[in-house]
Structure formats: C-alpha cells, structure tokens
Write a protein that holds these residues in place. Structure first.
Motif, PDB file in Angstrom:
ATOM      1  N   HIS A 241       0.587  -1.380   0.042  1.00 55.95           N
ATOM      2  CA  HIS A 241      -0.133   0.054  -0.131  1.00 55.95           C
ATOM      3  C   HIS A 241       0.793   1.183   0.028  1.00 55.95           C
ATOM      4  O   HIS A 241       0.402   2.394  -0.080  1.00 55.95           O
TER       5      HIS A 241
ATOM      6  N   GLY B 258      -1.231   9.571  -3.219  1.00 55.31           N
ATOM      7  CA  GLY B 258      -2.079  10.214  -2.565  1.00 55.31           C
ATOM      8  C   GLY B 258      -1.234  11.405  -1.809  1.00 55.31           C
ATOM      9  O   GLY B 258      -2.105  12.445  -1.943  1.00 55.31           O
TER      10      GLY B 258
ATOM     11  N   ASN C 219      -4.601  13.551  -2.823  1.00 56.80           N
ATOM     12  CA  ASN C 219      -6.049  12.654  -2.938  1.00 56.80           C
ATOM     13  C   ASN C 219      -6.070  12.111  -1.751  1.00 56.80           C
ATOM     14  O   ASN C 219      -5.455  11.048  -1.216  1.00 56.80           O
ATOM     15  N   GLY C 220      -7.217  12.556  -0.907  1.00 58.85           N
ATOM     16  CA  GLY C 220      -7.381  12.189   0.270  1.00 58.85           C
ATOM     17  C   GLY C 220      -7.853  10.730   0.453  1.00 58.85           C
ATOM     18  O   GLY C 220      -7.619   9.776   1.470  1.00 58.85           O
ATOM     19  N   ALA C 221      -8.654  10.255  -0.762  1.00 55.20           N
ATOM     20  CA  ALA C 221      -9.094   8.952  -0.843  1.00 55.20           C
ATOM     21  C   ALA C 221      -7.927   8.069  -0.892  1.00 55.20           C
ATOM     22  O   ALA C 221      -8.011   7.051  -0.190  1.00 55.20           O
ATOM     23  N   PHE C 222      -6.886   8.239  -1.697  1.00 59.22           N
ATOM     24  CA  PHE C 222      -5.681   7.350  -1.580  1.00 59.22           C
ATOM     25  C   PHE C 222      -5.189   7.147  -0.363  1.00 59.22           C
ATOM     26  O   PHE C 222      -4.805   6.155   0.102  1.00 59.22           O
TER      27      PHE C 222
ATOM     28  N   LEU D  88      -6.306   7.704   2.716  1.00 58.13           N
ATOM     29  CA  LEU D  88      -7.178   7.189   3.886  1.00 58.13           C
ATOM     30  C   LEU D  88      -7.008   5.574   3.622  1.00 58.13           C
ATOM     31  O   LEU D  88      -7.068   4.774   4.359  1.00 58.13           O
ATOM     32  N   ASP D  89      -7.168   5.226   2.317  1.00 60.28           N
ATOM     33  CA  ASP D  89      -7.462   3.746   1.788  1.00 60.28           C
ATOM     34  C   ASP D  89      -6.228   3.252   2.073  1.00 60.28           C
ATOM     35  O   ASP D  89      -6.428   1.957   2.595  1.00 60.28           O
TER      36      ASP D  89
ATOM     37  N   GLU E  10      -5.743   2.965   5.898  1.00 62.36           N
ATOM     38  CA  GLU E  10      -6.616   1.966   6.670  1.00 62.36           C
ATOM     39  C   GLU E  10      -6.202   0.432   6.191  1.00 62.36           C
ATOM     40  O   GLU E  10      -6.346  -0.554   7.073  1.00 62.36           O
TER      41      GLU E  10
ATOM     42  N   TYR F 210      -3.635  13.647   8.043  1.00 63.52           N
ATOM     43  CA  TYR F 210      -4.682  12.447   7.913  1.00 63.52           C
ATOM     44  C   TYR F 210      -4.504  11.647   8.839  1.00 63.52           C
ATOM     45  O   TYR F 210      -5.095  10.691   9.082  1.00 63.52           O
TER      46      TYR F 210
END
Length: 445
Positions: A10, A17, A22-25, A27-28, A31, A111
């Motif tokens: 990851h 990200g 890119n917040g989605a990248f 956070l993914d 996580e 983040y």
C-alpha cells in the motif's frame, strides 16, 4: 540474525495520494496498512513499521546498501518505477531528500496522528533513523510537534554537537522517561564523557557538581584523556576539589598528564599540597612525568617543595632518585632548591654537633690550663681557646641555618649538647674577662 523490513504493497498508493493530495488514496492506504509488528522465524526477523518511517527512506534500499534492515517490497516493478520517478521529479526541482520527506510528512499529518506512529514500539526508533539519515531539520520539526524520545534516542541525538543548541530547546519536555535519561547521562558523565550540559537541562540536582568533579577525575585517569575535554569540564564548573579512591586529585592527574592549561585553571581552587595514599603531592606527579612546565607552574604558585612522601622524599630528592637531571637543575637554578642525600644530611647534622661538642669540651680544658701552675702563657691559651670556641659556634650556627640543613626532629641528647656549648662559651668568655682584668691590673701597677 537477519533483519528484514517489509515495504507494504500500500506504500505506492500512500505516496501517490500524498503527492497528488488525493485524500481517498491516503485514507485507503492507511486503512489497509498492515499491523506494525516484528516476527521471528528460522533466525529471520521480519518487521513492518508505521508509514512515517517509509516516508523518511522514500524508496526501498538496494540489497548492498549498508543499513539496519534488508529491504524487501511487496509491490511490483511498475510501483518501483513510479516511486523513483516521483523522487527524481522532486530532486530535479532542487528538493533535497530531507525536504521531500518533510513535504510528505506535513501532508500525512493532515490525515494521521504522527505522534501516535512515533509511540509505537519498533526495532528502530524514528529518531535513530533520522540520526542515521542526518535529517536533523526534520527531527526538529517532529520535536516541535511534541514528539517524545526514549532515553536511548536522547543519548544518541546528544552526540551530534552541532544540533545540541536546537535540541536543548526541547528538553526536558521531549523526554518520555526523564529519570531514565538522567541515570544514563550521569553514568556517561562519570566515565568522562561530555554529558554535563544535558544533565543541566534535565535536572536541578545539587549533586551535579559532585558528578562533574567525578567526571573530571575519571577522564584524567583515562589512558586516552584529552586536555580539550578536561578543559570543557573545568569550563562547566569543575574545580578539582575531590579525590578518587587512591587519594589522587585532578591537580595531581593533570600534572601527571602534562595538562598545563588544566593546572592553571584549577590552581586557585584545588589544594596544591594534598597527598595521595603514597604521600605524593602534585609536585611529585610532575617529577614522575618528567614535566618541567607543570613543575614550574606549581612551584611558582607556591607549592610546598619541602613536603615528603611516604618514602621520605621531597620533590627534589624524588627527582634525584628518578634521575630527572633536567628537573634537578631547574629546581636548583630557578628556585634555589637543593637538598642533601640521607648520608649528606647525616654528615651535616654530625658536623654541627661535633663543633658544639668541641666547644663544650674546651671549657674544662681551659679550666685545667688556668689552674695548673706549671703551665705558662695562661692568658694566651685562654684567649686562643676562647676565640676557637667562638669560631666553632659561629660555623655551627651557620651550618644549621643553611637551607640544606635537614628539617628533622633531633634526639634530646643533641639538644643538650647545643645548650651545653652555649653555656660553655659563656663561661669561657667569663674566664677571658678575668684574664683581661688581671692583665689590666698588671699594666696599672
């Protein structure tokens, strides 16, 4: 044991990200990040660290790079190419490796809790990693964010002299366990290492002065002692006022090492005439080291050159015994110091008291001549013997007042002889007076 660091699959997504915001990248990736842990199987230690560590390295190390871990990645060649391309982009835009990590960590902090990642136990602390990478600017930023360092981390970072001034601003707040750091710093200080300033930032303990004195002693005892480091202890407040188990002071050890600057610095506070277990003073140590500069300094400062060690040797006699010819000439020529050997001292005492004994014996001899009617020229004999007694007394007193005369406690009998010679001379002078009066009476008749 082989140490292996796993780069999670990851990581490229997290890096992408952070670069592209890119917040989605981000956070993914966070996580899905595997649990931070170390597993040992078949003599191989496998470790996964928090994301912040990987952002300091930026990319996996080559197998032949010297580092704590062997780096193994879980992502494919395409991900490697992206990581290297991203790094090259920043470098081409005049970023340093450290500035790239600063940039990425700044975005990561929006983040994730950076301090929480720092608090996780791992085989390598982030402070240790930053120290190895020489990323002190980044370390300063993390400290400003409230990062806590372990005792080992603080002791490690303190070794970087150029970073101490900035690091000191975060002490003692950045210490996770202040008591442990204090104990470690005290142990290093007593071994002669430069940790007194660290102790000052961590503690107001009155015992610090004692520790500083012991540190100076410990350093001067070391075979690898350096005057520059010894002077650093002195500049921090060491006065050379304490002694080790052998009764040695910092002054003695500095004289032995030939550290003139240290001697000059502590002369006003340390006792110049203190003795060790063997009765040796700092002067004896300077003689043993054959160091004329230290010997001169001590003598000019007023050190007691008469002081004798357990073998009965003053610094002069010690120099003679050790065949330090240059030091002997130095003491004689510049300071007028000269002492007789034990045999010479015995002969000097004997000469003085033989002269006194002769004066004592001359009184009964004069009385015999004076009252023996068969002897002519009594007056001449009385005058001659009395003058001889006066000359003998004069030479005896001169020899005893000479600097070479040994300052020893004489037997009671010798004192009686000296007193007897004085009484004998007084009686002889009285007899001479009688002779003189008789002579004058004859002249008047």
């Amino acid at each position: 044991m082989e140490k292996v660091l796993i780069w999670p699959e990851h990581y490229p997504l997290l890096l992408k990200g952070l670069i592209e915001q890119n917040g989605a990248f981000i956070l993914d990736a966070l996580e899905a990040w595997p649990a931070c842990s170390t597993k040992i199987e078949d003599n191989v230690s496998t470790t996964v660290l928090p994301p912040i560590y990987y952002l300091v390295w930026l990319a996996p190390r080559d197998p032949f790079d010297e580092c704590t871990f062997q780096h193994i990645s879980d992502f494919d060649e395409q991900a490697h190419q992206y990581i290297n391309a991203a790094r090259e982009y920043f470098l081409n835009n005049e970023y340093t490796n450290e500035q790239i990590s600063e940039f990425l960590l700044e975005r990561l902090s929006q983040y994730a809790d950076v301090n929480a990642q720092l608090a996780l136990e791992s085989p390598m602390s982030l402070a240790q990693l930053l120290f190895e990478q020489r990323y002190f600017s980044l370390l300063e930023q993390l400290l400003a964010r409230g990062a806590l360092l372990s005792s080992a981390d603080i002791m490690l970072v303190w070794q970087e002299v150029d970073f101490r001034a900035k690091f000191s601003a975060f002490l003692p707040q950045c210490a996770a366990d202040k008591d442990t750091v204090l104990d470690a710093a005290k142990a290093e200080l007593v071994q002669g290492k430069d940790f007194f300033t660290l102790l000052q930032h961590l503690s107001t303990d009155d015992n610090l002065q004692h520790l500083l004195e012991q540190a100076l002693l410990a350093h001067l005892q070391s075979e690898h002692a350096k005057q520059s480091l010894a002077m650093r202890f002195v500049e921090q407040g060491a006065k050379g006022s304490e002694y080790n188990e052998q009764g040695q002071s910092a002054l003695m050890l500095a004289a032995e090492k030939g550290f003139v600057a240290v001697l000059e610095a502590i002369l006003g506070d340390a006792s110049m005439d203190a003795k060790d277990e063997q009765g040796n003073t700092a002067l004896h140590y300077a003689v043993a080291a054959d160091n004329s500069a230290c010997l001169k300094l001590l003598l000019r400062a007023g050190a007691n050159f008469h002081a004798k060690n357990n073998a009965g040797l003053s610094c002069y006699r010690y120099a003679v015994e050790r065949n330090r010819k240059e030091l002997v000439r130095l003491m004689e020529r510049e300071f007028g110091i000269k002492e007789l050997s034990p045999q010479g001292q015995y002969m000097r005492v004997a000469k003085v008291h033989v002269l006194h004994a002769l004066v004592v014996m001359l009184l009964p001899l004069q009385l015999f001549f004076f009252f023996d009617e068969s002897i002519e020229h009594k007056s001449e004999l009385t005058i001659a013997l009395t003058m001889f007694s006066m000359v003998a007394i004069f030479f005896a007193i001169s020899l005893k007042r000479c600097a070479l005369y040994p300052q020893l406690k004489h037997p009671f009998g010798l004192g009686v002889i000296r007193m007897g010679s004085v009484l004998s001379l007084v009686a002889q002078l009285g007899l001479l007076s009688v002779v003189a009066l008789a002579f004058l009476s004859q002249l008047a008749g």
